[in-house]
Write a protein that holds these residues in place. Structure first.
Motif, PDB file in Angstrom:
ATOM      1  N   LEU A  49     -28.394 135.951 -14.964  1.00 20.40           N
ATOM      2  CA  LEU A  49     -28.366 134.737 -15.785  1.00 20.40           C
ATOM      3  C   LEU A  49     -27.517 133.729 -15.037  1.00 20.40           C
ATOM      4  O   LEU A  49     -26.304 133.926 -14.888  1.00 20.40           O
ATOM      5  CB  LEU A  49     -27.754 135.039 -17.160  1.00 20.40           C
ATOM      6  CG  LEU A  49     -27.807 133.927 -18.218  1.00 20.40           C
ATOM      7  CD1 LEU A  49     -27.540 134.482 -19.607  1.00 20.40           C
ATOM      8  CD2 LEU A  49     -26.854 132.770 -17.928  1.00 20.40           C
ATOM      9  N   ASP A  71     -22.436 130.725 -12.370  1.00 17.85           N
ATOM     10  CA  ASP A  71     -22.796 129.315 -12.297  1.00 17.85           C
ATOM     11  C   ASP A  71     -23.106 128.956 -10.845  1.00 17.85           C
ATOM     12  O   ASP A  71     -22.417 129.426  -9.936  1.00 17.85           O
ATOM     13  CB  ASP A  71     -21.615 128.431 -12.752  1.00 17.85           C
ATOM     14  CG  ASP A  71     -21.200 128.719 -14.195  1.00 17.85           C
ATOM     15  OD1 ASP A  71     -22.009 129.282 -14.944  1.00 17.85           O
ATOM     16  OD2 ASP A  71     -20.054 128.373 -14.536  1.00 17.85           O
ATOM     17  N   LEU A 131     -26.072 143.412 -15.763  1.00 19.57           N
ATOM     18  CA  LEU A 131     -26.312 141.977 -15.813  1.00 19.57           C
ATOM     19  C   LEU A 131     -25.359 141.240 -14.878  1.00 19.57           C
ATOM     20  O   LEU A 131     -24.141 141.438 -14.932  1.00 19.57           O
ATOM     21  CB  LEU A 131     -26.120 141.465 -17.249  1.00 19.57           C
ATOM     22  CG  LEU A 131     -26.230 139.950 -17.430  1.00 19.57           C
ATOM     23  CD1 LEU A 131     -27.619 139.448 -17.071  1.00 19.57           C
ATOM     24  CD2 LEU A 131     -25.890 139.557 -18.865  1.00 19.57           C
ATOM     25  N   GLN A 134     -21.641 129.589 -21.116  1.00 12.18           N
ATOM     26  CA  GLN A 134     -20.288 129.980 -21.535  1.00 12.18           C
ATOM     27  C   GLN A 134     -19.492 128.764 -22.021  1.00 12.18           C
ATOM     28  O   GLN A 134     -18.767 128.854 -23.025  1.00 12.18           O
ATOM     29  CB  GLN A 134     -19.530 130.649 -20.377  1.00 12.18           C
ATOM     30  CG  GLN A 134     -19.982 132.065 -20.057  1.00 12.18           C
ATOM     31  CD  GLN A 134     -21.100 132.107 -19.017  1.00 12.18           C
ATOM     32  OE1 GLN A 134     -21.702 131.079 -18.696  1.00 12.18           O
ATOM     33  NE2 GLN A 134     -21.384 133.276 -18.490  1.00 12.18           N
ATOM     34  N   SER A 151     -22.454 124.924 -18.952  1.00 10.39           N
ATOM     35  CA  SER A 151     -22.986 126.272 -18.792  1.00 10.39           C
ATOM     36  C   SER A 151     -23.090 126.920 -20.169  1.00 10.39           C
ATOM     37  O   SER A 151     -22.526 126.422 -21.149  1.00 10.39           O
ATOM     38  CB  SER A 151     -22.076 127.098 -17.889  1.00 10.39           C
ATOM     39  OG  SER A 151     -20.856 127.374 -18.553  1.00 10.39           O
ATOM     40  N   LEU A 208     -19.530 135.532 -12.788  1.00 14.73           N
ATOM     41  CA  LEU A 208     -18.712 135.739 -13.980  1.00 14.73           C
ATOM     42  C   LEU A 208     -18.782 137.161 -14.508  1.00 14.73           C
ATOM     43  O   LEU A 208     -17.881 137.607 -15.182  1.00 14.73           O
ATOM     44  CB  LEU A 208     -19.170 134.770 -15.074  1.00 14.73           C
ATOM     45  CG  LEU A 208     -19.046 133.289 -14.703  1.00 14.73           C
ATOM     46  CD1 LEU A 208     -19.725 132.429 -15.726  1.00 14.73           C
ATOM     47  CD2 LEU A 208     -17.587 132.898 -14.565  1.00 14.73           C
ATOM     48  N   GLU A 209     -19.873 137.869 -14.267  1.00 10.66           N
ATOM     49  CA  GLU A 209     -19.988 139.244 -14.765  1.00 10.66           C
ATOM     50  C   GLU A 209     -20.398 140.134 -13.607  1.00 10.66           C
ATOM     51  O   GLU A 209     -21.171 139.749 -12.768  1.00 10.66           O
ATOM     52  CB  GLU A 209     -21.040 139.342 -15.882  1.00 10.66           C
ATOM     53  CG  GLU A 209     -20.552 138.774 -17.188  1.00 10.66           C
ATOM     54  CD  GLU A 209     -21.575 138.976 -18.319  1.00 10.66           C
ATOM     55  OE1 GLU A 209     -22.092 140.083 -18.493  1.00 10.66           O
ATOM     56  OE2 GLU A 209     -21.826 138.009 -19.037  1.00 10.66           O
ATOM     57  N   SER A 231     -24.108 137.454 -13.871  1.00 12.07           N
ATOM     58  CA  SER A 231     -24.109 136.134 -14.479  1.00 12.07           C
ATOM     59  C   SER A 231     -23.189 135.210 -13.708  1.00 12.07           C
ATOM     60  O   SER A 231     -22.174 135.647 -13.165  1.00 12.07           O
ATOM     61  CB  SER A 231     -23.632 136.276 -15.928  1.00 12.07           C
ATOM     62  OG  SER A 231     -23.557 135.029 -16.552  1.00 12.07           O
TER      63      SER A 231
END
Lengths: 190, 190
Positions: free
Chosen positions: A102, A173, A169, B79, B77, A189-190, A171
């Motif tokens: 994502l 930006d 997953l 988030q 985003s 981020l993940e 994730s």
């Protein structure tokens, strides 16, 4: 946006009452026209350790390779959209699996949702938006001829996760560097 | 949609060349107006085993309880959108964690993306769209006064996963039963 899509009168950009950001609003009929990000849905079609890529027959990035993906349509789910794009671009039938990546692309108001997908057969070929479709093992992937940074990053993570024995997953930006058209900062981020 | 937002001329619904579904198209300037699903982003704000819910001060579902969530905006985003909605609706600051649920609502062209969130302090209160904001332990949750089936299902899964000792992404479709406004079939996929 210059005109109201409901009554055809000119719109103006203003902060509606009770809101906190400017919207296109019609001074005649009062309609507020919200503009929101779009989802791009697609998959990583897998077949015996290889992945299916499509060579683009359309702009942008004509002639470069990408995963089957496109704008999600009204009335469908993210998984249905990912399967539909795979059918349209690669004439391939997939069973959509878990969400794999994502990525937010806030500079173009897009969110990419890429699923893992299992090809149901080897009967595939270029759809109207593809010049060529083929299966690639990891060492065959044309890394310097991939169409989009989000595809490069997803494939890079995918092969690394696979080598490490498990997928989860991913994730993040993708932020365009100011003043640079083709350079991105990737924040995972993940 | 009745008029072109670019030139103000009437639009008609037709399948553009190279496309496979009807779009609103302007016969005067040629602009195709695509309509795509929207993302609703939010979070489950956690504080010492309890979760923060907001009682809605707006329609639909005025007076019922929900998680802080709302339409994702351009330029942010997923988030950031989840954190912004939590600030706007509950005046609460959260650290957004992993994506917890992804639900498709194809009958209203929405995709819900709900994250886990860690409240940074106990300094919260109703924003303009909330009547009341408070922390609930699992046995205090007002299950029969929750605003949306997607919130009920997310909270149900959340407490079940917590009891089982681990969270992973929960994904599914919420399909409205034909002819029934408030009954849904829930198809869990992950």
């Amino acid at each position: 946006m210059k005109y109201c899509s409901e009554c055809g009168s000119p719109v103006s950009l203003r902060v509606p009452e009770g809101d906190n950001r400017p919207r296109y609003a019609c001074e005649h009929c009062g309609t507020i026209h919200y503009q929101n990000p779009n989802m791009v849905v697609g998959c990583i079609p897998e077949w015996e350790g290889r992945v299916l890529l499509c060579r683009r027959a359309i702009e942008p990035r004509y002639g470069l390779w990408t995963l089957p993906a496109g704008f999600m349509e009204n009335g469908e789910s993210t998984q249905q959209g990912a399967a539909r794009e795979t059918l349209e671009e690669a004439d391939a039938r997939v069973e959509i699996g878990p969400l794999y990546s994502l990525f937010n692309l806030p500079h173009i108001n897009q969110v990419y949702l890429l699923y893992r997908g299992r090809l149901l057969d080897r009967d595939f070929g270029p759809g109207v938006e593809s010049l060529e479709v083929r299966l690639f093992s990891e060492d065959e992937v044309p890394w310097d001829r991939l169409a989009f940074p989000v595809v490069t990053e997803t494939l890079r993570l995918y092969f690394a996760d696979r080598a490490n024995g498990g997928f989860s997953l991913r994730s993040g930006d993708m932020l365009r560097q100011p003043g640079e058209q083709r350079r991105y900062q990737i924040k995972l981020l993940e």
